[in-house]
Design a protein around this motif. Sequence first.
Motif, PDB file in Angstrom:
ATOM      1  N   LYS A   1       0.833  -1.203   0.000  1.00 38.02           N
ATOM      2  CA  LYS A   1       0.000   0.000   0.000  1.00 38.02           C
ATOM      3  C   LYS A   1       0.868   1.253   0.000  1.00 38.02           C
ATOM      4  O   LYS A   1       0.560   2.233  -0.693  1.00 38.02           O
ATOM      5  CB  LYS A   1      -0.920  -0.005   1.218  1.00 38.02           C
TER       6      LYS A   1
ATOM      7  N   ALA B   1       2.104   1.777  -3.472  1.00 38.23           N
ATOM      8  CA  ALA B   1       1.022   2.235  -4.339  1.00 38.23           C
ATOM      9  C   ALA B   1       0.669   3.700  -4.069  1.00 38.23           C
ATOM     10  O   ALA B   1       0.364   4.459  -4.997  1.00 38.23           O
ATOM     11  CB  ALA B   1      -0.211   1.352  -4.156  1.00 38.23           C
ATOM     12  N   ASP B   2       0.724   4.114  -2.812  1.00 40.27           N
ATOM     13  CA  ASP B   2       0.430   5.508  -2.466  1.00 40.27           C
ATOM     14  C   ASP B   2       1.545   6.438  -2.939  1.00 40.27           C
ATOM     15  O   ASP B   2       1.284   7.554  -3.395  1.00 40.27           O
ATOM     16  CB  ASP B   2       0.260   5.647  -0.950  1.00 40.27           C
TER      17      ASP B   2
ATOM     18  N   PRO C   1       1.501   6.489  -7.450  1.00 40.98           N
ATOM     19  CA  PRO C   1       0.112   6.205  -7.833  1.00 40.98           C
ATOM     20  C   PRO C   1      -0.090   5.878  -9.312  1.00 40.98           C
ATOM     21  O   PRO C   1      -1.087   5.249  -9.672  1.00 40.98           O
ATOM     22  CB  PRO C   1      -0.623   7.494  -7.445  1.00 40.98           C
ATOM     23  N   SER C   2       0.836   6.287 -10.162  1.00 40.92           N
ATOM     24  CA  SER C   2       0.681   5.982 -11.592  1.00 40.92           C
ATOM     25  C   SER C   2       1.180   4.583 -11.933  1.00 40.92           C
ATOM     26  O   SER C   2       0.974   4.100 -13.058  1.00 40.92           O
ATOM     27  CB  SER C   2       1.437   7.012 -12.436  1.00 40.92           C
TER      28      SER C   2
ATOM     29  N   LYS D   1       1.524   0.373 -11.638  1.00 46.37           N
ATOM     30  CA  LYS D   1       0.759  -0.820 -11.316  1.00 46.37           C
ATOM     31  C   LYS D   1       1.565  -1.625 -10.296  1.00 46.37           C
ATOM     32  O   LYS D   1       2.716  -1.984 -10.566  1.00 46.37           O
ATOM     33  CB  LYS D   1       0.502  -1.651 -12.576  1.00 46.37           C
TER      34      LYS D   1
ATOM     35  N   GLU E   1      -7.471  -3.947   1.541  1.00 44.87           N
ATOM     36  CA  GLU E   1      -7.419  -3.081   0.364  1.00 44.87           C
ATOM     37  C   GLU E   1      -8.827  -2.817  -0.180  1.00 44.87           C
ATOM     38  O   GLU E   1      -9.144  -1.709  -0.604  1.00 44.87           O
ATOM     39  CB  GLU E   1      -6.542  -3.711  -0.715  1.00 44.87           C
TER      40      GLU E   1
ATOM     41  N   PRO F   1     -11.512   2.406  -3.873  1.00 45.31           N
ATOM     42  CA  PRO F   1     -10.923   2.154  -5.199  1.00 45.31           C
ATOM     43  C   PRO F   1      -9.657   2.963  -5.447  1.00 45.31           C
ATOM     44  O   PRO F   1      -9.464   4.035  -4.893  1.00 45.31           O
ATOM     45  CB  PRO F   1     -12.039   2.580  -6.156  1.00 45.31           C
ATOM     46  N   ARG F   2      -8.804   2.428  -6.315  1.00 42.48           N
ATOM     47  CA  ARG F   2      -7.602   3.102  -6.787  1.00 42.48           C
ATOM     48  C   ARG F   2      -7.666   3.222  -8.301  1.00 42.48           C
ATOM     49  O   ARG F   2      -8.337   2.436  -8.970  1.00 42.48           O
ATOM     50  CB  ARG F   2      -6.352   2.297  -6.433  1.00 42.48           C
ATOM     51  N   LYS F   3      -6.917   4.185  -8.819  1.00 44.92           N
ATOM     52  CA  LYS F   3      -6.778   4.297 -10.274  1.00 44.92           C
ATOM     53  C   LYS F   3      -6.169   3.014 -10.821  1.00 44.92           C
ATOM     54  O   LYS F   3      -6.616   2.482 -11.846  1.00 44.92           O
ATOM     55  CB  LYS F   3      -5.887   5.490 -10.618  1.00 44.92           C
ATOM     56  N   ASN F   4      -5.146   2.505 -10.145  1.00 44.82           N
ATOM     57  CA  ASN F   4      -4.522   1.234 -10.502  1.00 44.82           C
ATOM     58  C   ASN F   4      -4.650   0.279  -9.316  1.00 44.82           C
ATOM     59  O   ASN F   4      -3.847   0.341  -8.376  1.00 44.82           O
ATOM     60  CB  ASN F   4      -3.038   1.430 -10.848  1.00 44.82           C
ATOM     61  N   PRO F   5      -5.647  -0.596  -9.322  1.00 49.91           N
ATOM     62  CA  PRO F   5      -5.834  -1.511  -8.185  1.00 49.91           C
ATOM     63  C   PRO F   5      -4.608  -2.398  -7.971  1.00 49.91           C
ATOM     64  O   PRO F   5      -3.937  -2.802  -8.924  1.00 49.91           O
ATOM     65  CB  PRO F   5      -7.044  -2.356  -8.614  1.00 49.91           C
TER      66      PRO F   5
END
Length: 358
Positions: free
Chosen positions: A201, A204-205, A208-209, A211, A229, A234-238
């Motif tokens: 996480k 990913a944070d 953010p762009s 994967k 999660e 939701p995320r732009k890229n799960p």
Amino acid sequence: MALCTPTQKLSLAFYAETRRTRTKQSTTVRMVASSDVATYEEGQLERPKWAGETPLSRLVGALISFKPISAVLKFGARQVLISTAEKNDIPWRAMTKEILESDVYKEMESIQNRSIVYPAYYLNPFHAYDDGNLSWLAAAEAEAADLSMTRRAIPYASSVDKANDVMRGNWLQAIEKHHQQYAGEIRDILDIGCSVGVSTKCLADKFPSAKVTGLDLSPYFLAVAQLKEKKGGPRKNPISWVHAIGEDSGLPSKSFDVVSLRYVLHECPERTIIALLKEAFRLLRPGGTIALNDIAPKSKILQELSPVLFTLMKSTEPFLDEYCLTDLEGRIREAGFVNVTSVLTDPRHRTVTGTVPH
């Protein structure tokens, strides 16, 4: 009549030593310019005297191998860790109960790879759990344990959140700095040994762009990671979750820009560390970055741990001696990486980075 049981005496000693270590630690940290990673003090030795093949290490090893004593040590280490957490406003028991009483068991069905044959080293007891990482209790307590460890590593922080900002921030900054210096865009990240997804996480944070994929050998940990999660929105890229063996992932070659292993290697024998480094090299694209965040044998704090603390620590980490004896930077170079850099990113842990040649 004794006023304390052996375990209670051990716990009291552990608490007293922890207090003394915190006081000492607060004077050894020096911050540098905000654009750099903080710097921390190294000891004078390559590794602690209690690690490796020294007489002291062998003595502690013999003590731990005696099952009645080992059981007391593991129980004491676990109870003190829980107590330390809750004294620092980390609701260990409440966090554990929330997971165990949730729908986490349903997540196992969608994530477990039943064809996996677990390596022998992975079936060892870890962290005072007889079933190691293959249990619901270990998975339910993992995030609270991470927070507790973070708080103890950064005792001068005003809160758990501030301690997290230091530890995770410095680690992520080291990755970003290395990749920017030797490569460029980060599109795909693999987090090997992701546990319950705390580090995944964070990655990913921070990016953010990109994967991000979290890979772990424990389906219990992955079930918790996936559940948490989902609850996070939701995320732009799960984030993708993969149940696989880290050193034989089965993922496509040259498919990632960053491969991260955080708090993984000290739980592995050296042969597995070597295999993990080779696998990371295979998975990374040219110019890709490997990032290893783990216990620092050169840490002054760890080299000065009291006998009570290092005995408890070794009682729950079966491969700690082997890890401390491993020339990690040398092994990374042998795997083919260049631009290998090692830096203490908190008083107890180092981040080692390297690049796959173009």
